[in-house]
Design a protein around this motif. Structure first.
Motif, PDB file in Angstrom:
ATOM      1  N   GLU A  10      88.153  25.511  63.815  1.00 16.96           N
ATOM      2  CA  GLU A  10      89.512  25.576  63.284  1.00 16.96           C
ATOM      3  C   GLU A  10      89.761  26.797  62.403  1.00 16.96           C
ATOM      4  OE1 GLU A  10      90.153  22.209  60.745  1.00 16.96           O
ATOM      5  OE2 GLU A  10      88.829  22.960  59.182  1.00 16.96           O
ATOM      6  N   SER A  75      92.139  16.951  58.647  1.00 19.86           N
ATOM      7  CA  SER A  75      92.151  18.209  59.401  1.00 19.86           C
ATOM      8  C   SER A  75      93.515  18.532  59.990  1.00 19.86           C
ATOM      9  CB  SER A  75      91.121  18.139  60.535  1.00 19.86           C
ATOM     10  OG  SER A  75      91.441  17.079  61.423  1.00 19.86           O
ATOM     11  N   GLY A  77      96.127  19.205  58.354  1.00 18.16           N
ATOM     12  CA  GLY A  77      96.681  20.281  57.559  1.00 18.16           C
ATOM     13  C   GLY A  77      98.176  20.154  57.338  1.00 18.16           C
ATOM     14  N   GLY A  81      99.499  22.800  61.301  1.00 15.26           N
ATOM     15  CA  GLY A  81      98.237  22.270  61.804  1.00 15.26           C
ATOM     16  C   GLY A  81      98.413  21.388  63.024  1.00 15.26           C
TER      17      GLY A  81
END
Length: 519
Positions: A10, A75, A77, A81
């Motif tokens: 990522e 994750s 975000g 994201g």
């Protein structure tokens, strides 16, 4: 660091010098709270089974497993994201959103913040903790940026956060260790008052900072250092907690390694691809007179002395010591204090250093052995404090300046010594210890050995630690140590530490014996 599944690809940055695409090496970006990282398993088809087997094997060796767990963000975000789970299920339940703009509130520094005290999210967190304990048999958790667990749906700080209380009171978690990183990325700093519950331990950031400042020559640090050495009663005693609630550390994964702490004044993070903007600027470090790698023997000697002195402070203080893997053998990250994206030799442990720096490894091993053997370094309760000029009966710590019977807490002073009276406790070997610390960057200090004690009356001391000496003379078993008479003047080099241990008898061959330094 975290073992839950994350996407190591990522990272959007590249090394500006080599063009190498950087990867998430640390794993503080959970895709799922319930899934061990598959690529950490040697059998990707059966990661759960292998994880259980690992934990059980560690248990057989007497080693507990405490997981670094991330509930403060995911994750997914911010808006830029990926959408993998919670955002698509119920975005305003799982995340903190600005009431007007509906943008993500970012107290984690990672784009989003979990709405930890919403009933549904609380249930998710508790279910995940139960799963790791019941199914994976782990022994505890360190909660990353745990202060976020104390925020409400608008980001305000709660006085009694439901999820924090639930974790402490939950019967399934009753025998686990729970440790808070008691701050977040938005400036909320709760060290000492994260929770009044006796079960919550904390990463003691005050210990880290006060030791670093004493060991870089900052004035006025003698009194704060003494408080940290004594277990940080100013932080934990007021609500009935004990020294074990303080997780003492000088370095962690996040920041300089111990070798870099004594080798760099400033972070060296250009390789992270953010033009050195990332990482903390307040490192409280000192390069010992030369930046980075050096051939200067005096600088090298000072760095070694400082490393060993900080190790002695860490392991001989009240509270629970935490050591970063690699610090015992001199691991360096080339001055990078935020190596989260360095899945390469900068971060990988260099096991060749174990042999190269075997003397330093031995020093750490002997310190651990000393702490385990003597209960005076592992007190259950805080030291008794006297409000009069007469020490309380059985007082187990006596502070001293350079001279016997004197204390000096002046702003300009860089020296501290203290007598630990292990002879007053029943648990473990009951020797007394006299520990001398010199935090001056250049000047040596002369301390006077205390005694005799009215209760125990030791005839001699033995010098078991001198961080100015080279291995193996820097830390010695009692039967090999030189004798030091009561009232003797003891030299402690700049940034050095000397430790004496009581001896009822002293062989003539050990009196005043001069040792040759081994190279």
């Amino acid at each position: 660091m975290p073992v839950t599944e994350f996407d190591e690809t990522e990272c959007l940055f590249s090394n500006p010098k080599t063009g190498e695409k950087l990867r998430n090496y640390w794993g503080y970006s959970p895709l799922s709270f319930f899934a061990p990282k598959a690529s950490y398993s040697s059998d990707s088809a059966h990661p759960l089974r292998e994880f259980r087997d690992m934990v059980k094997t560690l248990h057989k060796a007497g080693i507990e497993v405490i997981l670094d767990i991330v509930f403060n963000h995911t994750s997914e975000g911010g808006w830029g994201g990926p959408t993998t789970s919670f955002r698509g299920i119920d975005n305003p339940i799982y995340y903190l959103l600005d009431p007007q703009t509906r943008e993500y509130l970012n107290f984690s520094g990672c784009g989003n913040t979990c709405n930890c005290n919403h009933p549904i999210v609380r249930t998710l967190i508790m279910d995940a903790l139960h799963w790791w304990v019941i199914e994976m048999h782990v022994d505890g958790f360190r909660f990353d940026l745990a202060s976020i667990l104390g925020r409400d749906q608008n980001g305000n700080v709660l006085s009694n956060p439901p999820v924090v209380e639930m974790i402490a009171e939950d019967p399934v978690l009753a025998n686990t260790k729970i440790i808070a990183e008691a701050w977040d990325a938005a400036g909320l700093y709760q060290v000492g008052h994260f929770s009044p519950h006796h079960r919550w331990a904390e990463w003691n950031g005050r210990f880290r900072d006060d030791v670093r400042m004493f060991m870089n020559g900052t004035p006025g640090m003698v009194a704060p250092l003494a408080t940290r050495i004594a277990g940080s009663s100013d932080l934990y005693q007021h609500n009935g907690r004990r020294p074990c609630n303080s997780i003492n550390f000088i370095t962690s994964h996040d920041g300089f390694t111990l070798a870099d702490l004594v080798s760099y004044n400033d972070k060296q993070n250009l390789a992270n691809g953010e033009n050195n903007r990332d990482g903390d600027n307040n490192n409280l470090s000192w390069d010992s007179g030369a930046p980075g790698p050096t051939d200067n023997p005096s600088v090298i000697a000072l760095r070694q002395r400082r490393i060993k002195t900080m190790a002695a402070i860490l392991f001989l203080s009240q509270g629970v010591p935490m050591l970063v893997a690699g610090d015992e053998f001199g691991q360096s990250q080339q001055g990078n204090n935020n190596a989260w994206c360095q899945d390469n030799a900068m971060s990988w442990l260099n096991w060749n250093l174990v042999e190269k720096n075997k003397g330093q490894v031995r020093f750490f091993r002997k310190l651990i052995q000393l702490r385990r053997k003597h209960a005076i370094f592992r007190r259950v309760n805080f030291f008794e404090v006297s409000n009069s000029d007469t020490p309380p009966t059985g007082q187990t710590i006596l502070w001293q300046g350079l001279e016997r019977g004197t204390e000096d807490w002046s702003e300009h002073v860089h020296t501290l010594s203290f007598l630990l009276k292990g002879s007053t406790i029943d648990d473990g070997d009951n020797d007394d210890f006299f520990i001398m610390l010199n935090g001056h960057p250049e000047q040596e200090a002369l301390f006077t050995a205390p005694g005799p004690d009215a209760e125990t009356g030791p005839c001699f001391w033995k010098k078991i630690i001198d961080t100015n000496e080279e291995a193996p003379e820097d830390i010695l078993d009692l039967d090999r140590a030189d004798c030091v008479a009561i009232g003797s003047r003891i030299q402690v080099k700049a940034m050095g530490c000397v430790v004496l241990q009581t001896a009822k008898k002293c062989s003539p061959k050990n009196r005043g014996r001069k040792r040759k330094k081994r190279r």
